[in-house]
Design a protein around this motif. Structure first.
Motif, PDB file in Angstrom:
ATOM      1  N   MET A   1       1.037  -1.529   0.291  1.00 23.59           N
ATOM      2  CA  MET A   1       0.017   0.236   0.058  1.00 23.59           C
ATOM      3  C   MET A   1       1.382   1.058   0.148  1.00 23.59           C
ATOM      4  O   MET A   1       0.552   2.751  -0.575  1.00 23.59           O
ATOM      5  N   LYS A   2       2.411   0.790   0.677  1.00 25.07           N
ATOM      6  CA  LYS A   2       3.386   2.277   0.586  1.00 25.07           C
ATOM      7  C   LYS A   2       3.611   2.550  -0.448  1.00 25.07           C
ATOM      8  O   LYS A   2       3.726   3.833  -1.194  1.00 25.07           O
TER       9      LYS A   2
ATOM     10  N   LEU B   1       2.124   2.310  -3.379  1.00 26.97           N
ATOM     11  CA  LEU B   1       1.278   2.268  -4.280  1.00 26.97           C
ATOM     12  C   LEU B   1       1.289   4.168  -4.133  1.00 26.97           C
ATOM     13  O   LEU B   1       0.749   4.901  -5.256  1.00 26.97           O
ATOM     14  N   GLN B   2       0.960   4.224  -2.475  1.00 28.34           N
ATOM     15  CA  GLN B   2       0.713   5.814  -1.991  1.00 28.34           C
ATOM     16  C   GLN B   2       1.779   7.083  -2.727  1.00 28.34           C
ATOM     17  O   GLN B   2       1.429   7.874  -2.991  1.00 28.34           O
ATOM     18  N   THR B   3       3.062   6.157  -2.780  1.00 27.95           N
ATOM     19  CA  THR B   3       4.451   6.832  -3.256  1.00 27.95           C
ATOM     20  C   THR B   3       4.791   7.043  -4.758  1.00 27.95           C
ATOM     21  O   THR B   3       4.671   8.205  -5.136  1.00 27.95           O
TER      22      THR B   3
ATOM     23  N   LEU C   1       1.735   7.376  -6.992  1.00 30.64           N
ATOM     24  CA  LEU C   1       0.650   8.104  -6.775  1.00 30.64           C
ATOM     25  C   LEU C   1       1.386   9.646  -6.905  1.00 30.64           C
ATOM     26  O   LEU C   1       1.013  10.491  -7.351  1.00 30.64           O
ATOM     27  N   ILE C   2       1.605   9.401  -4.923  1.00 28.09           N
ATOM     28  CA  ILE C   2       2.394  11.448  -4.631  1.00 28.09           C
ATOM     29  C   ILE C   2       3.607  11.960  -5.917  1.00 28.09           C
ATOM     30  O   ILE C   2       3.293  12.960  -6.477  1.00 28.09           O
TER      31      ILE C   2
END
Length: 86
Positions: free
Chosen positions: A1-2, A4-6, A8-9
């Motif tokens: 999940m981290k 994917l978040q990275t 996306l940012i």
């Protein structure tokens, strides 16, 4: 999940900067062109000021007199007549 978040940012920052540069590019190019124009005007102004002491039309001024010490040497060598060979 981290991960994917990275990702996306990173994508949001990339596309945000891309949009920001598209909006700011015309102003940046206009500023650079204006500064270059001013610099060329200043350079041309320097040349224009150098020619302010022009002579009146029709006046002839010789600033350097050519050296008259040259003597021609009549004995420069033999004259050779060449003929074309076919």
């Amino acid at each position: 999940m981290k991960l994917l978040q990275t990702i996306l940012i990173i994508l949001l920052i990339f596309f945000g900067l891309r949009i920001l540069f598209r909006l700011a590019a015309p102003y940046l190019v206009r500023y650079i062109a204006k500064k270059a124009g001013e610099r060329f005007q200043n350079m041309a102004g320097g040349f224009k000021n150098q020619n302010t002491h022009t002579k009146p039309e029709g006046e002839i001024v010789i600033e350097k007199v050519p050296n008259q010490d040259r003597t021609s040497n009549k004995k420069v060598g033999e004259y050779i007549d060449y003929e074309e060979i076919e």
